[in-house]
Scaffold this motif. Sequence first.
Motif, PDB file in Angstrom:
ATOM      1  N   ALA A 149       9.655   6.518   6.246  1.00 15.94           N
ATOM      2  CA  ALA A 149       8.383   7.030   5.726  1.00 15.94           C
ATOM      3  C   ALA A 149       7.376   5.893   5.582  1.00 15.94           C
ATOM      4  CB  ALA A 149       8.604   7.738   4.394  1.00 15.94           C
ATOM      5  N   ALA A 150       7.812   4.737   5.082  1.00 19.39           N
ATOM      6  CA  ALA A 150       6.924   3.584   4.931  1.00 19.39           C
ATOM      7  C   ALA A 150       6.405   3.129   6.292  1.00 19.39           C
ATOM      8  CB  ALA A 150       7.652   2.448   4.223  1.00 19.39           C
ATOM      9  N   THR A 151       7.244   3.126   7.276  1.00 23.00           N
ATOM     10  CA  THR A 151       6.833   2.740   8.634  1.00 23.00           C
ATOM     11  C   THR A 151       5.814   3.731   9.175  1.00 23.00           C
ATOM     12  OG1 THR A 151       8.969   1.710   9.041  1.00 23.00           O
ATOM     13  CG2 THR A 151       7.661   2.292  10.973  1.00 23.00           C
ATOM     14  N   TYR A 152       6.040   5.015   8.929  1.00 25.91           N
ATOM     15  CA  TYR A 152       5.124   6.056   9.378  1.00 25.91           C
ATOM     16  C   TYR A 152       3.749   5.876   8.740  1.00 25.91           C
ATOM     17  CZ  TYR A 152       3.172  10.750   9.989  1.00 25.91           C
ATOM     18  OH  TYR A 152       2.358  11.811  10.282  1.00 25.91           O
ATOM     19  N   PHE A 153       3.701   5.630   7.424  1.00 26.05           N
ATOM     20  CA  PHE A 153       2.425   5.452   6.743  1.00 26.05           C
ATOM     21  C   PHE A 153       1.725   4.186   7.221  1.00 26.05           C
ATOM     22  CE2 PHE A 153       4.253   8.424   3.578  1.00 26.05           C
ATOM     23  CZ  PHE A 153       3.274   9.390   3.671  1.00 26.05           C
ATOM     24  N   THR A 154       2.470   3.123   7.481  1.00 23.77           N
ATOM     25  CA  THR A 154       1.881   1.897   8.023  1.00 23.77           C
ATOM     26  C   THR A 154       1.253   2.182   9.380  1.00 23.77           C
ATOM     27  OG1 THR A 154       3.495   0.540   6.852  1.00 23.77           O
ATOM     28  CG2 THR A 154       2.363  -0.481   8.712  1.00 23.77           C
ATOM     29  N   PHE A 155       1.946   2.948  10.208  1.00 20.92           N
ATOM     30  CA  PHE A 155       1.425   3.333  11.516  1.00 20.92           C
ATOM     31  C   PHE A 155       0.128   4.126  11.357  1.00 20.92           C
ATOM     32  CE2 PHE A 155       1.248   6.520  14.942  1.00 20.92           C
ATOM     33  CZ  PHE A 155       1.136   5.681  16.029  1.00 20.92           C
ATOM     34  N   SER A 180      -2.761  -3.250   1.077  1.00 21.30           N
ATOM     35  CA  SER A 180      -3.312  -2.451   2.172  1.00 21.30           C
ATOM     36  C   SER A 180      -4.600  -3.025   2.747  1.00 21.30           C
ATOM     37  CB  SER A 180      -3.568  -1.021   1.701  1.00 21.30           C
ATOM     38  OG  SER A 180      -2.351  -0.406   1.360  1.00 21.30           O
ATOM     39  N   PHE A 181      -5.415  -3.622   1.886  1.00 25.12           N
ATOM     40  CA  PHE A 181      -6.697  -4.161   2.335  1.00 25.12           C
ATOM     41  C   PHE A 181      -6.676  -5.684   2.486  1.00 25.12           C
ATOM     42  CE2 PHE A 181      -7.833   0.003   0.682  1.00 25.12           C
ATOM     43  CZ  PHE A 181      -8.670   0.478   1.685  1.00 25.12           C
ATOM     44  N   GLU A 182      -5.512  -6.282   2.255  1.00 24.17           N
ATOM     45  CA  GLU A 182      -5.309  -7.720   2.412  1.00 24.17           C
ATOM     46  C   GLU A 182      -6.328  -8.535   1.619  1.00 24.17           C
ATOM     47  OE1 GLU A 182      -5.194  -8.371   6.644  1.00 24.17           O
ATOM     48  OE2 GLU A 182      -3.268  -7.336   6.834  1.00 24.17           O
ATOM     49  N   ILE A 206      -3.317   2.308  10.732  1.00 25.32           N
ATOM     50  CA  ILE A 206      -4.012   1.725  11.868  1.00 25.32           C
ATOM     51  C   ILE A 206      -5.149   2.628  12.321  1.00 25.32           C
ATOM     52  CG2 ILE A 206      -3.741   1.068  14.303  1.00 25.32           C
ATOM     53  CD1 ILE A 206      -0.833   0.292  13.568  1.00 25.32           C
ATOM     54  N   PHE A 207      -4.972   3.934  12.196  1.00 21.00           N
ATOM     55  CA  PHE A 207      -5.936   4.896  12.697  1.00 21.00           C
ATOM     56  C   PHE A 207      -6.864   5.460  11.624  1.00 21.00           C
ATOM     57  CE2 PHE A 207      -2.282   4.955  15.540  1.00 21.00           C
ATOM     58  CZ  PHE A 207      -2.919   4.617  16.729  1.00 21.00           C
ATOM     59  N   MET A 208      -6.725   5.018  10.394  1.00 17.42           N
ATOM     60  CA  MET A 208      -7.541   5.543   9.302  1.00 17.42           C
ATOM     61  C   MET A 208      -8.789   4.682   9.100  1.00 17.42           C
ATOM     62  SD  MET A 208      -4.803   6.276   6.298  1.00 17.42           S
ATOM     63  CE  MET A 208      -3.753   7.684   6.291  1.00 17.42           C
ATOM     64  N   ASN A 209      -9.885   5.342   8.693  1.00 18.52           N
ATOM     65  CA  ASN A 209     -11.026   4.551   8.246  1.00 18.52           C
ATOM     66  C   ASN A 209     -10.734   4.104   6.807  1.00 18.52           C
ATOM     67  OD1 ASN A 209     -12.010   6.500   6.303  1.00 18.52           O
ATOM     68  ND2 ASN A 209     -12.971   7.633   7.981  1.00 18.52           N
ATOM     69  N   ASN A 210     -11.577   3.256   6.251  1.00 20.02           N
ATOM     70  CA  ASN A 210     -11.286   2.682   4.934  1.00 20.02           C
ATOM     71  C   ASN A 210     -11.247   3.716   3.819  1.00 20.02           C
ATOM     72  OD1 ASN A 210     -10.852   0.079   5.852  1.00 20.02           O
ATOM     73  ND2 ASN A 210     -12.983  -0.530   5.590  1.00 20.02           N
TER      74      ASN A 210
END
Length: 112
Positions: free
Chosen positions: A23-29, A82-84, A32-36
Amino acid sequence: MLYNGGISPRGGSPCDHWEPQAAATYFTFLFIFMNNSEKLYAVFAQSLNIGAENVTDELTYNSIPEWDSVAHMALVAEIENSFEIMMDTDDIVDMSSVGRAKEILAKYNITF
């Protein structure tokens, strides 16, 4: 195997029954495609363990049982990750709503 149940339960997310690492890998993926804005809403929903439909700019600290002081610190850690960024203490204390979080993140050159 990513999914422990075979098929998604009705009305639930397919992630509801995934192994935690998958699930964590899926959310990380997905990040990449989400706006802020989408990313911030997802962080709030995941950190507070609430439905994404409940996350609005008007959602405020302590307005729901899930957003208490302990959850606030977990939320801050996830936002930073998430926003580094690394938030100042004053900003952490001042983050009283989703809308205010956007204003604070703008100080760190995160645009919405």
